[in-house]
Scaffold this active site. Structure first.
Site, PDB file in Angstrom:
ATOM      1  N   ARG A 129     -31.926 -42.593 -35.361  1.00  0.00           N
ATOM      2  CA  ARG A 129     -33.148 -42.034 -35.932  1.00  0.00           C
ATOM      3  C   ARG A 129     -33.159 -42.361 -37.420  1.00  0.00           C
ATOM      4  NH1 ARG A 129     -34.033 -35.640 -36.015  1.00  0.00           N
ATOM      5  NH2 ARG A 129     -32.903 -35.819 -37.978  1.00  0.00           N
TER       6      ARG A 129
ATOM      7  N   SER B  53     -37.981 -33.340 -27.478  1.00  0.00           N
ATOM      8  CA  SER B  53     -37.781 -32.209 -28.382  1.00  0.00           C
ATOM      9  C   SER B  53     -38.715 -31.068 -28.003  1.00  0.00           C
ATOM     10  CB  SER B  53     -38.064 -32.625 -29.828  1.00  0.00           C
ATOM     11  OG  SER B  53     -37.143 -33.591 -30.267  1.00  0.00           O
TER      12      SER B  53
ATOM     13  N   LYS C 109     -34.831 -32.207 -41.176  1.00  0.00           N
ATOM     14  CA  LYS C 109     -36.128 -32.208 -40.487  1.00  0.00           C
ATOM     15  C   LYS C 109     -36.893 -30.976 -40.927  1.00  0.00           C
ATOM     16  CE  LYS C 109     -38.073 -33.277 -35.925  1.00  0.00           C
ATOM     17  NZ  LYS C 109     -38.923 -34.362 -36.416  1.00  0.00           N
TER      18      LYS C 109
END
Length: 204
Positions: free
Chosen positions: A38, A107, A136
């Site tokens: 990511r 998610s 995040k």
């Protein structure tokens, strides 16, 4: 139920100039079972380059390799699967593209999202953010009680993510989860391999 174990999520910014692939290999040496690529600030070309190299590394250590969001790069790099968020392409479409041989994670932050993910074919769900996280900032917080309720309702693997630290994961161990997703708590350390070993001792 599939075990995702110590699940490393990459973030080059946290590595602070250290060699990306060496750091991820250190995590694999330390026992990481899953790696998710990511890279929020990488170009498509950079992302693909990292993916191809990580595919080789994860095979070397017999670890699962997951690509975040980029279904195309998951296919090109022959990753084991792809992980998507609530605002990405729906699971059913992703499954139709990647085929049965690749896993798809989603998610979620509540029971409703978890139920929909499973109904649409998700192979596992990433539940979080469990604790405050700096990697995040837009992540919704999820209580331990919600995690337990999701476990009662959903019979696919759960990976907890968001602010996991050595001093708070005991709260998660009683929730019957199959993976612990970590970013800065491991990758921010100078000795990544040793830090992974500490985590493995804790989550066993």
């Amino acid at each position: 139920m599939k075990d995702y174990g110590l699940y490393i999520v990459t973030d080059s910014k946290i590595l602070d100039g250290r060699d990306f692939h060496e750091c991820i290999e250190d995590a694999l040496k330390g026992g990481a079972k899953t790696v998710q690529l990511r890279e929020k600030y990488a170009t498509g070309a950079e992302f693909l380059q990292k993916a191809i190299k990580l595919r080789t590394l994860t095979k070397k250590y017999n670890a699962m390799f997951i690509i975040n969001d980029r279904v195309d790069i998951a296919m090109i790099s022959n990753a084991d699967g792809v992980h998507i968020g609530q605002s990405d392409i729906p699971v059913s479409y992703v499954k139709s593209i990647v085929g049965k041989e690749r896993i798809v994670g989603v998610s979620v932050s509540n029971i409703e999202e978890a139920k929909i993910a499973k109904l649409n074919g998700a192979d596992y769900i990433g539940v979080g953010a469990m604790f405050n996280t700096s990697t995040k900032l837009d992540a919704k917080s999820v209580s331990i009680e919600t995690l337990k309720n999701i476990r009662k309702e959903i019979d696919i693997p759960i990976v907890a993510i968001g602010g996991l630290q050595l001093d708070n994961i005991d709260l998660l161990k009683k929730c019957d989860i199959q993976g612990y997703a970590v970013v800065s708590a491991i990758l921010g350390n100078d000795d990544i391999e040793s830090e992974c070993d500490k985590w493995l001792c804790k989550i066993k």
